[in-house]
Design an enzyme around this catalytic site. Sequence first.
Site, PDB file in Angstrom:
ATOM      1  N   GLY A  29       0.873  -1.161   0.000  1.00 37.33           N
ATOM      2  CA  GLY A  29       0.000   0.000   0.000  1.00 37.33           C
ATOM      3  C   GLY A  29       0.909   1.208   0.000  1.00 37.33           C
ATOM      4  N   THR A  31       1.535   4.141   1.429  1.00 37.15           N
ATOM      5  CA  THR A  31       2.242   4.665   2.590  1.00 37.15           C
ATOM      6  C   THR A  31       3.035   3.576   3.309  1.00 37.15           C
ATOM      7  OG1 THR A  31       0.202   4.441   3.878  1.00 37.15           O
ATOM      8  CG2 THR A  31       0.706   6.632   2.975  1.00 37.15           C
ATOM      9  N   ASN A  33       4.499   1.077   1.692  1.00 40.19           N
ATOM     10  CA  ASN A  33       5.679   0.920   0.844  1.00 40.19           C
ATOM     11  C   ASN A  33       6.749   1.946   1.213  1.00 40.19           C
ATOM     12  OD1 ASN A  33       4.028  -0.913  -0.473  1.00 40.19           O
ATOM     13  ND2 ASN A  33       3.620   0.436  -2.207  1.00 40.19           N
ATOM     14  N   TYR A  88      -5.980  -5.692  -3.083  1.00 39.12           N
ATOM     15  CA  TYR A  88      -5.942  -5.158  -4.444  1.00 39.12           C
ATOM     16  C   TYR A  88      -5.096  -6.046  -5.340  1.00 39.12           C
ATOM     17  CZ  TYR A  88      -1.234  -3.096  -3.763  1.00 39.12           C
ATOM     18  OH  TYR A  88       0.107  -2.905  -3.531  1.00 39.12           O
ATOM     19  N   TYR A 101      -9.683  -3.278  -6.840  1.00 38.69           N
ATOM     20  CA  TYR A 101      -9.704  -3.173  -5.381  1.00 38.69           C
ATOM     21  C   TYR A 101     -10.893  -3.888  -4.767  1.00 38.69           C
ATOM     22  CZ  TYR A 101      -6.358   0.699  -5.881  1.00 38.69           C
ATOM     23  OH  TYR A 101      -5.270   1.466  -6.178  1.00 38.69           O
ATOM     24  N   ALA A 255       5.103   1.419  -6.936  1.00 35.53           N
ATOM     25  CA  ALA A 255       5.952   1.916  -5.839  1.00 35.53           C
ATOM     26  C   ALA A 255       7.070   2.842  -6.293  1.00 35.53           C
ATOM     27  CB  ALA A 255       6.518   0.777  -5.003  1.00 35.53           C
ATOM     28  N   ASP A 258       6.390   5.822  -4.213  1.00 40.00           N
ATOM     29  CA  ASP A 258       6.510   5.491  -2.796  1.00 40.00           C
ATOM     30  C   ASP A 258       7.980   5.411  -2.383  1.00 40.00           C
ATOM     31  OD1 ASP A 258       3.770   5.169  -3.157  1.00 40.00           O
ATOM     32  OD2 ASP A 258       3.930   2.990  -3.309  1.00 40.00           O
TER      33      ASP A 258
END
Length: 305
Positions: A29, A31, A33, A88, A101, A255, A258
């Site tokens: 996810g 945040t 990551n 997801y 999702y 990512a 991220d």
Amino acid sequence: MTGSFLSIGECMVELSDAGNGLYRRGFAGDTFNTAWYARRLLPAEWTISYGSCIGTDAVSAEMCAFMAGEGIDTTALRRLESRTVGLYMISLDAGERSFSYWRGQSAARMLTEDRVWLRGILSERDIVYFSGITLAILSSRGRDRLCDALAEARRGGAQIAFDTNLRPRLWEDRDTMRAGMRMGAKVADVVLPSFDEESWLFGDATPADTIARYRDCGARIVAVKDGGRALTLWDSGGPRSLPAIMVQDFVDTTAAGDSFAAAFLAGLASGKNPDAAGRSAMELAAKVIQFRGALVPGIFQGGTS
């Protein structure tokens, strides 16, 4: 050097495309990551925590155990009996990702329901990181509560970082999404937008338009990502561009932003100026996109740039 980094949002069960019609299960996810990459970039003396709500079921327990096993402090997780974690699935087409999702019973949507708990996990942090997805999964009242709590943490000395990270399907409508981006930016010291998303949402013609908006919201540093193009930075020294890092054969852009956020914030926390932090962030993101999935441990063998 010691410190405390809290990333707050939603971690989910991830099914990533492993090729030949097979999917690999993991936990990820946006945040989370960032917290995972920050753990590998900041010194061991730093506490890297993840703040969210999870269930009390088996998969929630497995997620918590996974986080702890990866060096993430889990004391900022709140457990709710009536909820579970979302899921997801990532589908890839020539390296570009699309998402499906299942998050209707996600406990993370209840992130702001206990305001005393929320203020508690935000207190005495050096860095707090959240995203547009963190805001999008909340109700309108929940967004207000989160931003109020973040503003309080900022007044208490925390550096607040906000990645706009748009997921249009999570928002009620475009006007609400625009308001949410401004709301998040108004409580942040560092804003990390992506130009393609900002252009779509606000009609920005250039990264300078993006910078002007978030500067006017009160940000001290804005770093506008633009895919494989130059990074545009702004702080008290004015705007400037850092040349892109060319990647010939990217595999999966999951990512990329991220990991960029983790390296940028870790660089600032380590005393780098924004330009040096930006270069480190671009270098890490360029490595991440050459592998499948959100979390790529192999790139840290032998150290990082």
